[in-house]
Motif scaffolding. Sequence first.
Motif, PDB file in Angstrom:
ATOM      1  N   ILE A   1      94.917  -1.856  90.637  1.00 19.55           N
ATOM      2  CA  ILE A   1      95.410  -3.067  91.297  1.00 19.55           C
ATOM      3  C   ILE A   1      94.469  -3.462  92.436  1.00 19.55           C
ATOM      4  O   ILE A   1      94.171  -4.644  92.624  1.00 19.55           O
ATOM      5  CB  ILE A   1      96.856  -2.869  91.810  1.00 19.55           C
ATOM      6  N   LEU A   2      93.977  -2.472  93.163  1.00 18.95           N
ATOM      7  CA  LEU A   2      93.043  -2.730  94.272  1.00 18.95           C
ATOM      8  C   LEU A   2      91.808  -3.472  93.770  1.00 18.95           C
ATOM      9  O   LEU A   2      91.385  -4.462  94.360  1.00 18.95           O
ATOM     10  CB  LEU A   2      92.636  -1.406  94.931  1.00 18.95           C
ATOM     11  N   LYS A   3      91.237  -2.987  92.678  1.00 20.47           N
ATOM     12  CA  LYS A   3      90.012  -3.591  92.132  1.00 20.47           C
ATOM     13  C   LYS A   3      90.217  -5.070  91.793  1.00 20.47           C
ATOM     14  O   LYS A   3      89.311  -5.877  91.959  1.00 20.47           O
ATOM     15  CB  LYS A   3      89.562  -2.809  90.899  1.00 20.47           C
ATOM     16  N   GLY A   4      91.408  -5.423  91.347  1.00 19.26           N
ATOM     17  CA  GLY A   4      91.691  -6.814  91.019  1.00 19.26           C
ATOM     18  C   GLY A   4      92.190  -7.642  92.193  1.00 19.26           C
ATOM     19  O   GLY A   4      92.384  -8.847  92.060  1.00 19.26           O
ATOM     20  N   SER A   5      92.395  -7.013  93.340  1.00 17.88           N
ATOM     21  CA  SER A   5      93.001  -7.702  94.482  1.00 17.88           C
ATOM     22  C   SER A   5      92.056  -7.948  95.649  1.00 17.88           C
ATOM     23  O   SER A   5      92.350  -8.781  96.504  1.00 17.88           O
ATOM     24  CB  SER A   5      94.189  -6.885  95.013  1.00 17.88           C
ATOM     25  N   VAL A   6      90.948  -7.214  95.703  1.00 19.03           N
ATOM     26  CA  VAL A   6      90.034  -7.320  96.841  1.00 19.03           C
ATOM     27  C   VAL A   6      88.607  -7.489  96.327  1.00 19.03           C
ATOM     28  O   VAL A   6      88.133  -6.701  95.513  1.00 19.03           O
ATOM     29  CB  VAL A   6      90.096  -6.047  97.732  1.00 19.03           C
ATOM     30  N   LYS A   7      87.960  -8.542  96.793  1.00 18.68           N
ATOM     31  CA  LYS A   7      86.542  -8.741  96.468  1.00 18.68           C
ATOM     32  C   LYS A   7      85.704  -8.022  97.523  1.00 18.68           C
ATOM     33  O   LYS A   7      86.126  -7.882  98.664  1.00 18.68           O
ATOM     34  CB  LYS A   7      86.192 -10.226  96.491  1.00 18.68           C
ATOM     35  N   GLU A   8      84.527  -7.604  97.126  1.00 18.92           N
ATOM     36  CA  GLU A   8      83.608  -7.025  98.103  1.00 18.92           C
ATOM     37  C   GLU A   8      82.875  -8.151  98.822  1.00 18.92           C
ATOM     38  O   GLU A   8      82.738  -9.253  98.296  1.00 18.92           O
ATOM     39  CB  GLU A   8      82.609  -6.083  97.433  1.00 18.92           C
ATOM     40  N   GLY A   9      82.418  -7.851 100.021  1.00 17.13           N
ATOM     41  CA  GLY A   9      81.678  -8.827 100.813  1.00 17.13           C
ATOM     42  C   GLY A   9      80.576  -8.144 101.592  1.00 17.13           C
ATOM     43  O   GLY A   9      80.255  -6.978 101.347  1.00 17.13           O
ATOM     44  N   GLN A  10      80.035  -8.839 102.546  1.00 16.02           N
ATOM     45  CA  GLN A  10      78.967  -8.288 103.372  1.00 16.02           C
ATOM     46  C   GLN A  10      79.466  -7.121 104.221  1.00 16.02           C
ATOM     47  O   GLN A  10      78.739  -6.165 104.459  1.00 16.02           O
ATOM     48  CB  GLN A  10      78.395  -9.382 104.275  1.00 16.02           C
ATOM     49  N   HIS A  11      80.735  -7.183 104.655  1.00 15.26           N
ATOM     50  CA  HIS A  11      81.293  -6.159 105.536  1.00 15.26           C
ATOM     51  C   HIS A  11      82.490  -5.432 104.927  1.00 15.26           C
ATOM     52  O   HIS A  11      83.170  -4.678 105.628  1.00 15.26           O
ATOM     53  CB  HIS A  11      81.705  -6.784 106.870  1.00 15.26           C
ATOM     54  N   VAL A  12      82.743  -5.651 103.649  1.00  7.91           N
ATOM     55  CA  VAL A  12      83.879  -5.012 102.973  1.00  7.91           C
ATOM     56  C   VAL A  12      83.395  -4.432 101.645  1.00  7.91           C
ATOM     57  O   VAL A  12      82.804  -5.144 100.832  1.00  7.91           O
ATOM     58  CB  VAL A  12      85.023  -6.018 102.710  1.00  7.91           C
ATOM     59  N   LEU A  13      83.630  -3.137 101.461  1.00 11.06           N
ATOM     60  CA  LEU A  13      83.255  -2.455 100.229  1.00 11.06           C
ATOM     61  C   LEU A  13      84.459  -1.718  99.668  1.00 11.06           C
ATOM     62  O   LEU A  13      85.311  -1.241 100.424  1.00 11.06           O
ATOM     63  CB  LEU A  13      82.141  -1.437 100.488  1.00 11.06           C
ATOM     64  N   LEU A  14      84.515  -1.609  98.355  1.00  7.77           N
ATOM     65  CA  LEU A  14      85.559  -0.831  97.700  1.00  7.77           C
ATOM     66  C   LEU A  14      85.006   0.552  97.395  1.00  7.77           C
ATOM     67  O   LEU A  14      83.914   0.674  96.846  1.00  7.77           O
ATOM     68  CB  LEU A  14      86.007  -1.500  96.397  1.00  7.77           C
ATOM     69  N   SER A  15      85.748   1.557  97.753  1.00  4.89           N
ATOM     70  CA  SER A  15      85.360   2.930  97.445  1.00  4.89           C
ATOM     71  C   SER A  15      85.744   3.210  96.004  1.00  4.89           C
ATOM     72  O   SER A  15      86.909   3.170  95.641  1.00  4.89           O
ATOM     73  CB  SER A  15      86.076   3.899  98.388  1.00  4.89           C
ATOM     74  N   ASP A  16      84.753   3.482  95.191  1.00  3.00           N
ATOM     75  CA  ASP A  16      85.009   3.786  93.797  1.00  3.00           C
ATOM     76  C   ASP A  16      85.313   5.269  93.672  1.00  3.00           C
ATOM     77  O   ASP A  16      85.269   6.012  94.644  1.00  3.00           O
ATOM     78  CB  ASP A  16      83.791   3.413  92.941  1.00  3.00           C
ATOM     79  N   PHE A  17      85.612   5.713  92.482  1.00  2.71           N
ATOM     80  CA  PHE A  17      85.891   7.128  92.296  1.00  2.71           C
ATOM     81  C   PHE A  17      85.018   7.680  91.175  1.00  2.71           C
ATOM     82  O   PHE A  17      84.550   6.939  90.319  1.00  2.71           O
ATOM     83  CB  PHE A  17      87.376   7.385  92.033  1.00  2.71           C
ATOM     84  N   VAL A  18      84.799   8.965  91.216  1.00  5.12           N
ATOM     85  CA  VAL A  18      84.023   9.669  90.201  1.00  5.12           C
ATOM     86  C   VAL A  18      84.984  10.611  89.508  1.00  5.12           C
ATOM     87  O   VAL A  18      85.682  11.382  90.160  1.00  5.12           O
ATOM     88  CB  VAL A  18      82.861  10.464  90.852  1.00  5.12           C
TER      89      VAL A  18
ATOM     90  N   ALA B   1      79.681  -3.470 111.432  1.00  2.00           N
ATOM     91  CA  ALA B   1      80.582  -2.505 110.800  1.00  2.00           C
ATOM     92  C   ALA B   1      80.864  -2.908 109.358  1.00  2.00           C
ATOM     93  O   ALA B   1      80.706  -4.063 108.968  1.00  2.00           O
ATOM     94  CB  ALA B   1      81.890  -2.420 111.572  1.00  2.00           C
ATOM     95  N   VAL B   2      81.296  -1.924 108.590  1.00  2.00           N
ATOM     96  CA  VAL B   2      81.720  -2.117 107.209  1.00  2.00           C
ATOM     97  C   VAL B   2      83.089  -1.458 107.076  1.00  2.00           C
ATOM     98  O   VAL B   2      83.314  -0.370 107.598  1.00  2.00           O
ATOM     99  CB  VAL B   2      80.718  -1.460 106.230  1.00  2.00           C
ATOM    100  N   TYR B   3      83.992  -2.147 106.398  1.00  4.78           N
ATOM    101  CA  TYR B   3      85.313  -1.577 106.109  1.00  4.78           C
ATOM    102  C   TYR B   3      85.269  -1.108 104.665  1.00  4.78           C
ATOM    103  O   TYR B   3      85.107  -1.909 103.740  1.00  4.78           O
ATOM    104  CB  TYR B   3      86.401  -2.631 106.323  1.00  4.78           C
ATOM    105  N   ILE B   4      85.386   0.193 104.469  1.00  6.87           N
ATOM    106  CA  ILE B   4      85.383   0.764 103.136  1.00  6.87           C
ATOM    107  C   ILE B   4      86.833   0.984 102.720  1.00  6.87           C
ATOM    108  O   ILE B   4      87.538   1.812 103.302  1.00  6.87           O
ATOM    109  CB  ILE B   4      84.591   2.080 103.091  1.00  6.87           C
ATOM    110  N   VAL B   5      87.261   0.224 101.731  1.00  8.42           N
ATOM    111  CA  VAL B   5      88.656   0.250 101.278  1.00  8.42           C
ATOM    112  C   VAL B   5      88.796   1.313 100.205  1.00  8.42           C
ATOM    113  O   VAL B   5      88.083   1.305  99.214  1.00  8.42           O
ATOM    114  CB  VAL B   5      89.073  -1.115 100.694  1.00  8.42           C
ATOM    115  N   PHE B   6      89.737   2.242 100.414  1.00 10.36           N
ATOM    116  CA  PHE B   6      89.943   3.260  99.389  1.00 10.36           C
ATOM    117  C   PHE B   6      91.344   3.312  98.831  1.00 10.36           C
ATOM    118  O   PHE B   6      91.610   4.054  97.894  1.00 10.36           O
ATOM    119  CB  PHE B   6      89.486   4.657  99.838  1.00 10.36           C
TER     120      PHE B   6
END
Length: 185
Positions: free
Chosen positions: A104-121, A78-83
Amino acid sequence: FRAIAYVNKDLSLRSRNGKELKYSFPELGELKQLTHDVVLDGEIVIVKGGKADFQALLERGKAVSPAEIEFHTRRSPAVYIVFDLLEKDGVPLLNSPLIERKRILKGSVKEGQHVLLSDFVEGKGEAYYKIALEKGLEGVMAKKKDSLYEPGVRSGNWLKIKKLRSCDCVIFGYTKGTGSRAETF
């Protein structure tokens, strides 16, 4: 599965109805190495062939024995996509604008093998939506940059935009009902 992650000394992954999900998705324990003292909003997904595989996710959610969970974890990680970020260092961020929470999220959570940050367009939503549909995705979420986080509230600030499937149908025949349906067809 939509899940709120509470990451401090311990990790808790809670579904909308409050069910603890961390035991079903042990690989998401990686969150503890990537962030601390936060409350995150995101989705647990299983990606196969570049697309979210909802059926595989349902199978993972049903696994209960440690052996079953381990098998599914290896087969369908599984992957947890943080938004979104709801709290940082004990400070609630629900009343902060989305754009500030994302910063704040971008500076607080690193991405990993099972964790991704949802970016915005920004500014190219229609093109992004078309690409999402071409890739076989359900759709996109459109959010106002200045929107606050409103738990459990549906508002015009966040819109789920998805392709609606429809078909035109014609009923060309029927039979008279019998028994308790004798007055209908």
